[in-house]
Design a protein around this motif. Sequence first.
Motif, PDB file in Angstrom:
ATOM      1  N   CYS A 171       0.804  -1.220   0.000  1.00  0.00           N
ATOM      2  CA  CYS A 171       0.000   0.000   0.000  1.00  0.00           C
ATOM      3  C   CYS A 171       0.841   1.275   0.000  1.00  0.00           C
ATOM      4  CB  CYS A 171      -0.931   0.003   1.201  1.00  0.00           C
ATOM      5  SG  CYS A 171      -1.809  -1.563   1.421  1.00  0.00           S
ATOM      6  N   ALA A 172       2.153   1.151   0.145  1.00  0.00           N
ATOM      7  CA  ALA A 172       3.052   2.303   0.060  1.00  0.00           C
ATOM      8  C   ALA A 172       3.734   2.394  -1.303  1.00  0.00           C
ATOM      9  CB  ALA A 172       4.109   2.220   1.158  1.00  0.00           C
ATOM     10  N   HIS A 311      -2.884   8.011   6.012  1.00  0.00           N
ATOM     11  CA  HIS A 311      -3.147   6.720   5.383  1.00  0.00           C
ATOM     12  C   HIS A 311      -4.572   6.293   5.720  1.00  0.00           C
ATOM     13  CE1 HIS A 311      -2.158   3.040   3.383  1.00  0.00           C
ATOM     14  NE2 HIS A 311      -2.350   2.307   4.458  1.00  0.00           N
ATOM     15  N   THR A 313      -6.866   3.984   6.970  1.00  0.00           N
ATOM     16  CA  THR A 313      -7.533   2.921   6.219  1.00  0.00           C
ATOM     17  C   THR A 313      -8.937   2.606   6.681  1.00  0.00           C
ATOM     18  OG1 THR A 313      -6.617   1.228   7.661  1.00  0.00           O
ATOM     19  CG2 THR A 313      -5.364   1.772   5.659  1.00  0.00           C
ATOM     20  N   GLU A 322      -1.476   4.856  13.467  1.00  0.00           N
ATOM     21  CA  GLU A 322      -1.175   6.127  12.813  1.00  0.00           C
ATOM     22  C   GLU A 322      -1.489   7.304  13.731  1.00  0.00           C
ATOM     23  OE1 GLU A 322      -1.635   8.378   8.519  1.00  0.00           O
ATOM     24  OE2 GLU A 322      -3.018   6.741   8.997  1.00  0.00           O
ATOM     25  N   SER A 339      -8.568  11.769   5.681  1.00  0.00           N
ATOM     26  CA  SER A 339      -8.307  10.549   4.924  1.00  0.00           C
ATOM     27  C   SER A 339      -9.273  10.503   3.750  1.00  0.00           C
ATOM     28  CB  SER A 339      -8.482   9.301   5.789  1.00  0.00           C
ATOM     29  OG  SER A 339      -8.459   8.132   4.976  1.00  0.00           O
ATOM     30  N   HIS A 346      -9.784   2.002  -0.459  1.00  0.00           N
ATOM     31  CA  HIS A 346      -8.336   1.811  -0.399  1.00  0.00           C
ATOM     32  C   HIS A 346      -7.847   1.354  -1.769  1.00  0.00           C
ATOM     33  CE1 HIS A 346      -4.389   1.029   0.843  1.00  0.00           C
ATOM     34  NE2 HIS A 346      -4.597   0.383   1.967  1.00  0.00           N
ATOM     35  N   GLY A 352      -1.035   5.913  -2.528  1.00  0.00           N
ATOM     36  CA  GLY A 352      -0.122   6.999  -2.198  1.00  0.00           C
ATOM     37  C   GLY A 352      -0.122   8.109  -3.219  1.00  0.00           C
ATOM     38  N   ASN A 401       0.808  10.423   4.045  1.00  0.00           N
ATOM     39  CA  ASN A 401       1.302   9.159   4.589  1.00  0.00           C
ATOM     40  C   ASN A 401       0.784   7.956   3.814  1.00  0.00           C
ATOM     41  OD1 ASN A 401       2.734  10.294   6.733  1.00  0.00           O
ATOM     42  ND2 ASN A 401       0.971  10.251   8.102  1.00  0.00           N
ATOM     43  N   SER A 402       1.635   6.950   3.659  1.00  0.00           N
ATOM     44  CA  SER A 402       1.236   5.663   3.075  1.00  0.00           C
ATOM     45  C   SER A 402       1.954   4.551   3.819  1.00  0.00           C
ATOM     46  CB  SER A 402       1.613   5.606   1.587  1.00  0.00           C
ATOM     47  OG  SER A 402       0.934   6.582   0.848  1.00  0.00           O
TER      48      SER A 402
END
Length: 417
Positions: A171-172, A311, A313, A322, A339, A346, A352, A401-402
């Motif tokens: 996911c990053a 991030h 989620t 986080e 977010s 997602h 990202g 952020n990721s």
Amino acid sequence: MAPRPARPEIAITGLGVVSPAGSTPGDFWTALRAGTSTAAALDHLGLERHRVRIGCRVRGLDQAALAEAERLPAKDARRLDPFAHYGTLAALAAHRDAGHPQAPPGRTAIIVGNAVGGRTTSDRESAHYTSHGPAKVNPLMPLVTMPNAAAAQIAMRLDWHGPALTIATTCASSADAIGHALLLLQTHRADVVLAGGCEATLTPVTLAGFGNLNAVSLRNDDPARASRPFDTDRDGFVMGEGAGFLVLERLEDARARRARPYALLAGYAATADAHHLSMPRPDGSGAADAMRAAIADAGLTPGDIAHVNAHGTSTVHNDRAEAAALRTVFGPHRVPVTSTKGVTGHLIGAAGAVELIAAVQAMRCGEVPPTANHEHTEPGLDIDVVHRAPRPVPTGAALSNSFGFGGHNSSLVVTPA
């Protein structure tokens, strides 16, 4: 220690997006401001026996409505898995948006983030194999499903001969792709870089796997309210699909060709939790290290950050970790946090890049979009989640952020151009 040599400033001069919330930057931003979820039932996939039957799909992607340079011949489009199709369209749109920047072919680069490759094609060909045997498997299957298919397609479309790389940090992935682009430009190893990510994982097998992992929301009867980042009533993320790409070049080069930068990409850092395959460190220390390092890389302090695109989620453990990291880094400076996953779901390897585009748009417009479906911040998180409506913020840097499965943490900092 000797002072660090001066580094060139890196400009973002083009944006391209294909997402459940829109496939132009303008449409995407309008949807984020509205704060309306795009999650819906995936009735076309035949998921009656699945625990998870919802997701955020790319809709209304009309080839005829695309600019001429972005249209793919029907034959080429049929030979691309959706993830590579989305990525190619977003990358070409970003290139057009930047004014078609030119550089010697060997001084260009394409850096793509992708987590799983051509899952749609892989699932379909596996079914063909089971039903009809090996002779019916498409001979192009290995080429269509390879994770580097998008990078290869983009390079061929633009005739760019420099590095065409694919980065996989779950996911990053696309945040790391953009960070790698920053390093290439700062060290003068490329003059123009297309960086971003693409993903298409809304397939029956993938949804079944994530459902059995207990990572996704089971609100099948109320999909629009399923993705709830940092909310006390969250129960997991919603799978999405799409792509986001940015054109990056040195600011002096952009000015020389009279391009108008959206923002500067000022800082990047990545860390590894080295903790667990699917769970973040509960104290968020790895994520905090990435945030601090990215802010320092930009030559800033936490007090200079005007907002954070988290991030976020909508999973219990990720949001708690986080939030802990944000408290560690920002302390009493309660920076506004949003977010976009409440709207888009997602996007996995594409997340990202798409979220950095959102951060750039928020910074330019001077307002942070709301976190969709967020009603009550979980007690103890102690972070300032923007919700219900967009919030005006002063001009300043933004942090995006990721964080990925396997403990990958990536943070990017953008500043006004």
